[in-house]
Design a protein around this motif. Structure first.
Motif, mmCIF file in Angstrom:
data_model
loop_
_atom_site.group_PDB
_atom_site.id
_atom_site.type_symbol
_atom_site.label_atom_id
_atom_site.label_comp_id
_atom_site.label_asym_id
_atom_site.label_seq_id
_atom_site.Cartn_x
_atom_site.Cartn_y
_atom_site.Cartn_z
ATOM 1 N N LYS A 234 8.449 7.818 15.672
ATOM 2 C CA LYS A 234 8.267 7.137 17.226
ATOM 3 C C LYS A 234 7.572 5.726 16.651
ATOM 4 C CE LYS A 234 7.703 11.340 19.902
ATOM 5 N NZ LYS A 234 6.880 12.157 20.543
ATOM 6 N N VAL A 235 6.694 5.685 15.868
ATOM 7 C CA VAL A 235 6.315 4.337 15.579
ATOM 8 C C VAL A 235 6.061 4.312 13.990
ATOM 9 C CG1 VAL A 235 4.037 2.968 15.713
ATOM 10 C CG2 VAL A 235 4.756 4.624 17.628
ATOM 11 N N SER A 236 6.426 2.957 13.619
ATOM 12 C CA SER A 236 6.172 2.725 12.150
ATOM 13 C C SER A 236 4.826 1.610 12.223
ATOM 14 C CB SER A 236 7.446 1.694 11.855
ATOM 15 O OG SER A 236 8.480 2.733 11.612
ATOM 16 N N ILE A 237 3.837 2.037 11.446
ATOM 17 C CA ILE A 237 2.963 1.218 11.293
ATOM 18 C C ILE A 237 2.706 0.587 9.873
ATOM 19 C CG2 ILE A 237 0.173 1.485 11.028
ATOM 20 C CD1 ILE A 237 1.546 4.528 12.053
ATOM 21 N N PHE B 125 3.812 5.509 8.039
ATOM 22 C CA PHE B 125 2.788 4.199 7.733
ATOM 23 C C PHE B 125 3.279 3.501 6.089
ATOM 24 C CE2 PHE B 125 -2.119 3.789 7.535
ATOM 25 C CZ PHE B 125 -1.800 2.400 7.319
ATOM 26 N N LEU B 126 3.652 2.543 6.644
ATOM 27 C CA LEU B 126 4.274 1.620 5.465
ATOM 28 C C LEU B 126 3.025 0.551 5.181
ATOM 29 C CD1 LEU B 126 7.922 0.699 7.096
ATOM 30 C CD2 LEU B 126 7.148 2.444 5.503
ATOM 31 N N ILE B 127 2.436 0.909 4.057
ATOM 32 C CA ILE B 127 1.525 0.021 3.410
ATOM 33 C C ILE B 127 1.927 -0.606 2.205
ATOM 34 C CG2 ILE B 127 -0.720 0.188 2.022
ATOM 35 C CD1 ILE B 127 -1.284 3.029 3.407
ATOM 36 N N VAL B 128 1.731 -2.138 2.596
ATOM 37 C CA VAL B 128 2.230 -3.060 1.340
ATOM 38 C C VAL B 128 1.011 -3.827 0.679
ATOM 39 C CG1 VAL B 128 3.770 -5.028 1.097
ATOM 40 C CG2 VAL B 128 4.070 -3.840 2.925
ATOM 41 N N ASP B 129 1.017 -3.466 -0.677
ATOM 42 C CA ASP B 129 0.101 -3.915 -1.397
ATOM 43 C C ASP B 129 0.519 -5.103 -2.060
ATOM 44 O OD1 ASP B 129 -1.482 -4.565 -3.798
ATOM 45 O OD2 ASP B 129 -0.941 -2.817 -4.852
ATOM 46 N N ASP B 130 -0.226 -6.256 -1.432
ATOM 47 C CA ASP B 130 0.484 -7.362 -1.724
ATOM 48 C C ASP B 130 -0.247 -8.055 -2.861
ATOM 49 O OD1 ASP B 130 1.742 -9.851 -0.882
ATOM 50 O OD2 ASP B 130 -0.235 -10.759 -0.187
ATOM 51 N N GLY B 131 -0.155 -7.311 -4.216
ATOM 52 C CA GLY B 131 -0.735 -7.789 -5.434
ATOM 53 C C GLY B 131 -2.121 -7.685 -5.532
ATOM 54 N N THR B 132 -2.933 -7.037 -4.997
ATOM 55 C CA THR B 132 -4.249 -6.748 -4.574
ATOM 56 C C THR B 132 -4.976 -6.782 -5.955
ATOM 57 O OG1 THR B 132 -6.210 -5.859 -3.690
ATOM 58 C CG2 THR B 132 -4.606 -4.539 -4.102
ATOM 59 N N PRO B 133 -5.954 -7.725 -6.537
ATOM 60 C CA PRO B 133 -6.445 -7.538 -7.952
ATOM 61 C C PRO B 133 -7.490 -6.262 -7.710
ATOM 62 C CG PRO B 133 -7.367 -9.413 -6.621
ATOM 63 C CD PRO B 133 -6.590 -8.717 -5.865
ATOM 64 N N ASP B 134 -8.049 -5.967 -6.824
ATOM 65 C CA ASP B 134 -9.173 -4.654 -6.829
ATOM 66 C C ASP B 134 -8.312 -3.247 -6.783
ATOM 67 O OD1 ASP B 134 -8.371 -4.489 -4.211
ATOM 68 O OD2 ASP B 134 -10.131 -5.012 -3.288
ATOM 69 N N TYR C 51 -3.930 8.290 -0.925
ATOM 70 C CA TYR C 51 -3.632 8.844 0.340
ATOM 71 C C TYR C 51 -1.948 9.379 0.624
ATOM 72 C CZ TYR C 51 -8.215 7.847 2.237
ATOM 73 O OH TYR C 51 -9.761 7.734 2.666
ATOM 74 N N ALA C 52 -1.205 8.329 -0.074
ATOM 75 C CA ALA C 52 0.113 8.720 0.259
ATOM 76 C C ALA C 52 0.557 9.792 -0.494
ATOM 77 C CB ALA C 52 0.899 7.244 -0.453
ATOM 78 N N ALA C 53 -0.324 10.052 -1.874
ATOM 79 C CA ALA C 53 0.260 11.460 -2.626
ATOM 80 C C ALA C 53 -0.056 12.866 -1.677
ATOM 81 C CB ALA C 53 -0.807 11.521 -3.946
ATOM 82 N N LYS C 54 -0.966 12.707 -0.757
ATOM 83 C CA LYS C 54 -1.480 13.993 0.036
ATOM 84 C C LYS C 54 -0.612 13.625 1.453
ATOM 85 C CE LYS C 54 -5.718 14.129 -2.223
ATOM 86 N NZ LYS C 54 -7.249 13.688 -2.112
ATOM 87 N N ASP C 55 -0.192 12.582 1.758
ATOM 88 C CA ASP C 55 0.577 12.471 2.992
ATOM 89 C C ASP C 55 1.861 11.762 2.990
ATOM 90 O OD1 ASP C 55 1.377 12.053 5.835
ATOM 91 O OD2 ASP C 55 -0.869 11.584 6.413
ATOM 92 N N SER C 56 3.026 12.882 3.327
ATOM 93 C CA SER C 56 4.581 12.256 2.980
ATOM 94 C C SER C 56 4.884 11.216 4.073
ATOM 95 C CB SER C 56 5.168 13.427 3.198
ATOM 96 O OG SER C 56 5.311 13.860 4.572
ATOM 97 N N ARG C 57 3.850 11.026 5.126
ATOM 98 C CA ARG C 57 4.399 9.994 5.972
ATOM 99 C C ARG C 57 3.870 8.628 5.574
ATOM 100 N NH1 ARG C 57 1.145 12.566 10.946
ATOM 101 N NH2 ARG C 57 -0.447 12.799 9.345
ATOM 102 N N ILE C 58 2.849 8.465 4.621
ATOM 103 C CA ILE C 58 2.335 7.340 4.135
ATOM 104 C C ILE C 58 3.449 6.688 2.712
ATOM 105 C CG2 ILE C 58 0.405 6.241 3.047
ATOM 106 C CD1 ILE C 58 -1.439 8.331 4.582
ATOM 107 N N HIS C 59 3.821 5.735 3.028
ATOM 108 C CA HIS C 59 4.445 4.926 1.728
ATOM 109 C C HIS C 59 3.820 3.809 1.356
ATOM 110 C CE1 HIS C 59 7.759 7.586 3.190
ATOM 111 N NE2 HIS C 59 7.441 7.477 4.481
ATOM 112 N N VAL C 60 3.601 3.624 0.227
ATOM 113 C CA VAL C 60 2.957 2.539 -0.481
ATOM 114 C C VAL C 60 4.169 1.513 -1.128
ATOM 115 C CG1 VAL C 60 1.258 1.439 -1.765
ATOM 116 C CG2 VAL C 60 0.746 3.647 -0.383
#
Length: 353
Positions: free
Chosen positions: A6-9, A37-46, A55-64
């Motif tokens: 229903k919703v793409s976050i 849940f589409l999480i985009v790691d924008d080259g973060t140095p931390d 979190y993605a490893a434990k929830d199939s709805r989360i994609h990094v």
């Protein structure tokens, strides 16, 4: 994987290791469950990217998605291209949302066949010793079923800062994709993106309910930072607003006054930005810059149209009306002092302006 999304976050991530877990958990706690849940790691140095992966490893709805640093607009646009939901929602990685947000907004969108749902929000400003001041931003419930109805009432939403940011809105994915709307790769990309959204939008639903908590808590928050080029950016933004209303052919007094007041309030903010302690200009350069800004005919025009809502703001505008660079400089230094030394007072004054 549930195909009934229903919703793409969509959430870009960069240097937020202290905050990102709360942002993710606020989505996992949503009463609406059919999301991706589409999480985009924008080259973060931390460690932000690693935290998201956990979190993605434990929830199939989360994609990094991990990518080289390119800024929040590029991160959001990358996710837009692969989003599968009926609607899109854009979350900032250092904020959080209340549990019923997505379900309530989705139900409104479906009820009204809305292309855009706009909700109220909170701004939580950290004032030290573990304390926050919370300010409310909302307008009355409304359903606009055509362009004309929305455009003549848009000033109410602009006035309460509800049309600038992406995180208090649910966007119809079909509307975004069919009109090829993306975040521009520019500093402060939220406003131009939303201008492109509302330019031709027809069906808009507004709810007075508030769900999103925007946190002013980071070290380089707007209460402390100096922003080079801020004045030029604000002038550009004003041009976008003026052009939008010209395209709409909306010229009523309420809309014109909102545009003028918005301009002159931000003008004062730009002057204060010059006197900010972190600005590296010499005193002579600062005074020269303030004089240059004051000579802009646009400032003279807008200050005549604007009708400030508070005594505080009326006083702030007097040096502009009098075209006094000296008084404006003194006033801005006082604002800078309050802004950096007493965040609580500054926040109250800003909200009540």
């Amino acid at each position: 994987m549930n195909d009934n999304i229903k919703v793409s976050i969509i959430m870009p991530v960069y240097k937020v290791e202290e905050y990102v877990a709360k942002a993710i958990e606020s989505i996992q706690a949503q009463t609406l469950k059919e999301w991706e849940f589409l999480i985009v790691d924008d080259g973060t140095p931390d460690r932000s990217g690693e935290i998201c992966d956990a979190y993605a490893a434990k929830d199939s709805r989360i994609h990094v998605i991990h990518k080289e640093n390119g800024g929040a607009p590029s991160a959001r646009n990358m996710a837009i291209e692969i989003a599968k939901g009926e609607y899109m929602y854009f979350l900032d990685s250092d904020d959080w949302a209340e549990p019923s947000m997505l379900e309530d907004m989705y139900k409104l969108a479906k009820r009204d066949n809305a292309q855009l749902v706009v909700a109220g929000f909170y701004i939580d400003t950290y004032v030290g010793n573990g304390n926050y001041i919370t300010d409310d931003y909302k307008v009355d419930d409304a359903v606009y079923s055509n362009k004309e109805e929305f455009r003549k009432n848009a000033y109410k939403l602009f006035d309460k800062n509800l049309l600038y940011t992406p995180w208090n809105k649910l966007y119809e994915a079909k509307y975004i994709m069919e009109n090829n709307l993306r975040f521009p790769t520019t500093f402060w990309d939220d406003f131009p993106f939303n201008v492109s959204i509302v330019r031709n939008v027809e069906r808009v639903t507004v709810t007075s309910k508030q769900y999103y908590h925007f946190l002013r808590a980071r070290t380089e928050s707007e209460t402390a930072a100096y922003r080079p080029g801020m004045y030029e950016k604000r002038e550009e933004e004003h041009g976008w607003m003026v052009n939008l209303y010209k395209e709409w052919n909306v010229r009523d007094e309420n809309s014109k006054e909102m545009i003028a007041r918005r301009y002159i309030e931000r003008f004062i903010g730009c002057v204060e930005n010059v006197t900010n302690p972190k600005c590296q200009m010499s005193e002579k350069e600062k005074r020269h810059e303030i004089r240059r800004m004051l000579q802009n005919p646009r400032a003279e025009k807008m200050v005549k149209i604007a009708r400030p809502r508070s005594f505080y703001m009326k006083v702030m505008l007097l040096p502009v009306k009098w075209k006094s660079a000296l008084l404006l400089c003194i006033e801005a230094k006082i604002i800078s002092y309050v802004k950096t030394k007493n965040t609580k007072l500054f926040t109250k004054l800003k909200v009540r302006r």
